[in-house]
Design a protein around this motif. Structure first.
Motif, PDB file in Angstrom:
ATOM      1  N   ASP A 191       0.825  -1.208   0.000  1.00  0.00           N
ATOM      2  CA  ASP A 191       0.000   0.000   0.000  1.00  0.00           C
ATOM      3  C   ASP A 191       0.861   1.260   0.000  1.00  0.00           C
ATOM      4  N   ARG A 192       1.924   1.245   0.791  1.00  0.00           N
ATOM      5  CA  ARG A 192       2.771   2.434   0.912  1.00  0.00           C
ATOM      6  C   ARG A 192       3.482   2.754  -0.391  1.00  0.00           C
ATOM      7  N   HIS A 193       3.888   1.716  -1.109  1.00  0.00           N
ATOM      8  CA  HIS A 193       4.630   1.928  -2.340  1.00  0.00           C
ATOM      9  C   HIS A 193       3.734   1.888  -3.586  1.00  0.00           C
ATOM     10  N   GLY A 194       2.464   1.502  -3.412  1.00  0.00           N
ATOM     11  CA  GLY A 194       1.549   1.457  -4.540  1.00  0.00           C
ATOM     12  C   GLY A 194       1.898   0.401  -5.569  1.00  0.00           C
ATOM     13  N   ALA A 195       2.489  -0.682  -5.106  1.00  0.00           N
ATOM     14  CA  ALA A 195       2.958  -1.725  -6.024  1.00  0.00           C
ATOM     15  C   ALA A 195       1.855  -2.731  -6.343  1.00  0.00           C
ATOM     16  N   THR A 196       2.011  -3.399  -7.482  1.00  0.00           N
ATOM     17  CA  THR A 196       1.207  -4.565  -7.819  1.00  0.00           C
ATOM     18  C   THR A 196       1.817  -5.760  -7.099  1.00  0.00           C
ATOM     19  N   LEU A 197       0.992  -6.557  -6.407  1.00  0.00           N
ATOM     20  CA  LEU A 197       1.497  -7.687  -5.624  1.00  0.00           C
ATOM     21  C   LEU A 197       0.978  -8.996  -6.212  1.00  0.00           C
ATOM     22  N   ILE A 198       1.903  -9.900  -6.512  1.00  0.00           N
ATOM     23  CA  ILE A 198       1.550 -11.245  -6.980  1.00  0.00           C
ATOM     24  C   ILE A 198       2.124 -12.232  -5.980  1.00  0.00           C
ATOM     25  N   LEU A 199       1.247 -13.049  -5.420  1.00  0.00           N
ATOM     26  CA  LEU A 199       1.563 -13.834  -4.240  1.00  0.00           C
ATOM     27  C   LEU A 199       1.217 -15.304  -4.434  1.00  0.00           C
ATOM     28  N   VAL A 200       2.197 -16.177  -4.222  1.00  0.00           N
ATOM     29  CA  VAL A 200       1.939 -17.621  -4.222  1.00  0.00           C
ATOM     30  C   VAL A 200       1.656 -18.059  -2.791  1.00  0.00           C
ATOM     31  N   THR A 201       0.566 -18.769  -2.580  1.00  0.00           N
ATOM     32  CA  THR A 201       0.245 -19.222  -1.226  1.00  0.00           C
ATOM     33  C   THR A 201      -0.594 -20.494  -1.237  1.00  0.00           C
ATOM     34  N   HIS A 202      -0.424 -21.277  -0.165  1.00  0.00           N
ATOM     35  CA  HIS A 202      -1.302 -22.422   0.083  1.00  0.00           C
ATOM     36  C   HIS A 202      -2.445 -22.042   1.033  1.00  0.00           C
ATOM     37  N   ALA A 203      -2.302 -20.891   1.712  1.00  0.00           N
ATOM     38  CA  ALA A 203      -3.208 -20.559   2.809  1.00  0.00           C
ATOM     39  C   ALA A 203      -4.486 -19.889   2.306  1.00  0.00           C
ATOM     40  N   PRO A 204      -5.651 -20.487   2.528  1.00  0.00           N
ATOM     41  CA  PRO A 204      -6.913 -19.887   2.066  1.00  0.00           C
ATOM     42  C   PRO A 204      -7.157 -18.503   2.663  1.00  0.00           C
ATOM     43  N   GLU A 205      -6.789 -18.309   3.940  1.00  0.00           N
ATOM     44  CA  GLU A 205      -7.044 -17.018   4.580  1.00  0.00           C
ATOM     45  C   GLU A 205      -6.177 -15.911   3.972  1.00  0.00           C
ATOM     46  N   LEU A 206      -5.011 -16.297   3.484  1.00  0.00           N
ATOM     47  CA  LEU A 206      -4.140 -15.324   2.824  1.00  0.00           C
ATOM     48  C   LEU A 206      -4.640 -15.020   1.418  1.00  0.00           C
ATOM     49  N   ALA A 207      -5.046 -16.043   0.715  1.00  0.00           N
ATOM     50  CA  ALA A 207      -5.604 -15.841  -0.628  1.00  0.00           C
ATOM     51  C   ALA A 207      -6.831 -14.932  -0.564  1.00  0.00           C
ATOM     52  N   ALA A 208      -7.610 -15.057   0.506  1.00  0.00           N
ATOM     53  CA  ALA A 208      -8.833 -14.268   0.640  1.00  0.00           C
ATOM     54  C   ALA A 208      -8.542 -12.783   0.826  1.00  0.00           C
ATOM     55  N   ARG A 209      -7.318 -12.443   1.189  1.00  0.00           N
ATOM     56  CA  ARG A 209      -6.944 -11.031   1.339  1.00  0.00           C
ATOM     57  C   ARG A 209      -6.591 -10.389  -0.010  1.00  0.00           C
ATOM     58  N   CYS A 210      -6.444 -11.205  -1.027  1.00  0.00           N
ATOM     59  CA  CYS A 210      -6.088 -10.690  -2.347  1.00  0.00           C
ATOM     60  C   CYS A 210      -7.329 -10.193  -3.082  1.00  0.00           C
ATOM     61  N   ASP A 211      -7.109  -9.316  -4.055  1.00  0.00           N
ATOM     62  CA  ASP A 211      -8.218  -8.836  -4.883  1.00  0.00           C
ATOM     63  C   ASP A 211      -8.752  -9.954  -5.779  1.00  0.00           C
ATOM     64  N   ARG A 212      -7.877 -10.814  -6.202  1.00  0.00           N
ATOM     65  CA  ARG A 212      -8.198 -11.816  -7.211  1.00  0.00           C
ATOM     66  C   ARG A 212      -7.366 -13.068  -6.950  1.00  0.00           C
ATOM     67  N   VAL A 213      -7.947 -14.222  -7.211  1.00  0.00           N
ATOM     68  CA  VAL A 213      -7.255 -15.496  -6.985  1.00  0.00           C
ATOM     69  C   VAL A 213      -7.295 -16.332  -8.261  1.00  0.00           C
ATOM     70  N   VAL A 214      -6.117 -16.770  -8.695  1.00  0.00           N
ATOM     71  CA  VAL A 214      -5.998 -17.680  -9.827  1.00  0.00           C
ATOM     72  C   VAL A 214      -5.532 -19.031  -9.290  1.00  0.00           C
ATOM     73  N   GLN A 215      -6.316 -20.058  -9.572  1.00  0.00           N
ATOM     74  CA  GLN A 215      -5.980 -21.403  -9.101  1.00  0.00           C
ATOM     75  C   GLN A 215      -5.429 -22.237 -10.248  1.00  0.00           C
ATOM     76  N   LEU A 216      -4.331 -22.921  -9.970  1.00  0.00           N
ATOM     77  CA  LEU A 216      -3.709 -23.769 -10.978  1.00  0.00           C
ATOM     78  C   LEU A 216      -3.838 -25.240 -10.599  1.00  0.00           C
ATOM     79  N   ARG A 217      -3.885 -26.075 -11.641  1.00  0.00           N
ATOM     80  CA  ARG A 217      -3.835 -27.533 -11.457  1.00  0.00           C
ATOM     81  C   ARG A 217      -3.126 -28.114 -12.676  1.00  0.00           C
ATOM     82  N   ASP A 218      -2.105 -28.902 -12.426  1.00  0.00           N
ATOM     83  CA  ASP A 218      -1.353 -29.549 -13.515  1.00  0.00           C
ATOM     84  C   ASP A 218      -0.895 -28.557 -14.578  1.00  0.00           C
ATOM     85  N   GLY A 219      -0.426 -27.398 -14.123  1.00  0.00           N
ATOM     86  CA  GLY A 219       0.143 -26.430 -15.052  1.00  0.00           C
ATOM     87  C   GLY A 219      -0.844 -25.619 -15.847  1.00  0.00           C
ATOM     88  N   GLN A 220      -2.131 -25.682 -15.470  1.00  0.00           N
ATOM     89  CA  GLN A 220      -3.156 -24.930 -16.184  1.00  0.00           C
ATOM     90  C   GLN A 220      -4.025 -24.151 -15.204  1.00  0.00           C
TER      91      GLN A 220
END
Length: 231
Positions: A191-220
């Motif tokens: 927020d302070r730097h106004g950056a775009t954040l792309i985050l890899v996570t296993h944690a559902p509660e962390l993913a829920a803090r993101c604006d958008r979630v992309v889920q992958l399976r087998d490379g797709q």
């Protein structure tokens, strides 16, 4: 409508394994908007960390387009990619990747020194203070806890004021309470730097803090949606 800060089209990644060629990513196409917080999720082996590495030019795509801030990363050499990351990106890894022979202050200042910034240490001190480690600048990684080391890594990632922050399981080696504190810091720094954040996570509660979630399976990509907290 602004141009996306990142655009992937028909992206593939194949690596040589013991049993032959392994397809890691299979035809990934997506865009990331400026200021967006994107969570990449999926089971182990789904390709999410590999996708993040390709986004950051740390892994070279086998085919397809990787455009970041309007720059096609595909034809760039290693030196060019390193300079591009230094000037435009901050990267946080699960295992900190601090230089053990450097103090916390020296680790944070290093990207700025490499870029020739005259105020490298003053800016590094400010970022250490921003993550609550103003008094730990003279300590080496071995003298710090895992949570402190990750906070140093966060300060190093943002000290160059990057337009894009990439984080690969940044709380994976931390206990729950420390991990939550580190994630609060990461979002605050974003927020302070106004950056775009792309985050890899296993944690559902962390993913829920993101604006958008992309889920992958087998490379797709199997789903691409707004996170619950953003809806």
């Amino acid at each position: 409508m602004t141009d996306p800060v990142m655009r992937l089209k028909d992206l593939t990644l194949s690596l040589d394994g013991n049993a032959g060629v392994v397809e890691i990513l299979k035809g990934i196409s997506m865009e990331v908007s400026a200021g967006e917080t994107l969570g990449l999720t999926g089971a182990s082996g789904s390709g999410k960390s590999s996708l993040l590495m390709v986004m950051g030019g740390l892994e070279r795509a086998t085919s397809g387009l990787v455009s970041v801030l309007g720059q096609d990363l595909t034809p760039m050499g290693e030196d060019g990619l390193a300079r591009f990351r230094r000037d435009h990106m901050g990267v946080v890894f699960q295992s900190f990747h601090l230089i053990p022979t450097m103090t916390a202050l020296e680790n944070v200042a290093l990207p700025l020194e490499l870029a020739g910034a005259e105020d490298a240490f003053a800016r590094a001190e400010a970022e250490l203070a921003a993550v609550g480690l103003a008094s730990r600048g003279g300590h080496y990684p071995s003298q710090m806890s895992g949570g402190e080391q990750q906070r140093v890594a966060l300060a190093r990632a943002v000290v160059g004021r990057p337009q894009i922050l990439l984080a690969d399981e940044p709380t994976g080696n931390l206990d729950a309470a420390t991990g939550e504190m580190v994630m609060d810091l990461l979002f605050d720094l974003r927020d302070r730097h106004g950056a775009t954040l792309i985050l890899v996570t296993h944690a559902p509660e962390l993913a829920a803090r993101c604006d958008r979630v992309v889920q992958l399976r087998d490379g797709q990509i199997i789903s691409d949606s707004l996170a619950m907290a953003a809806q």
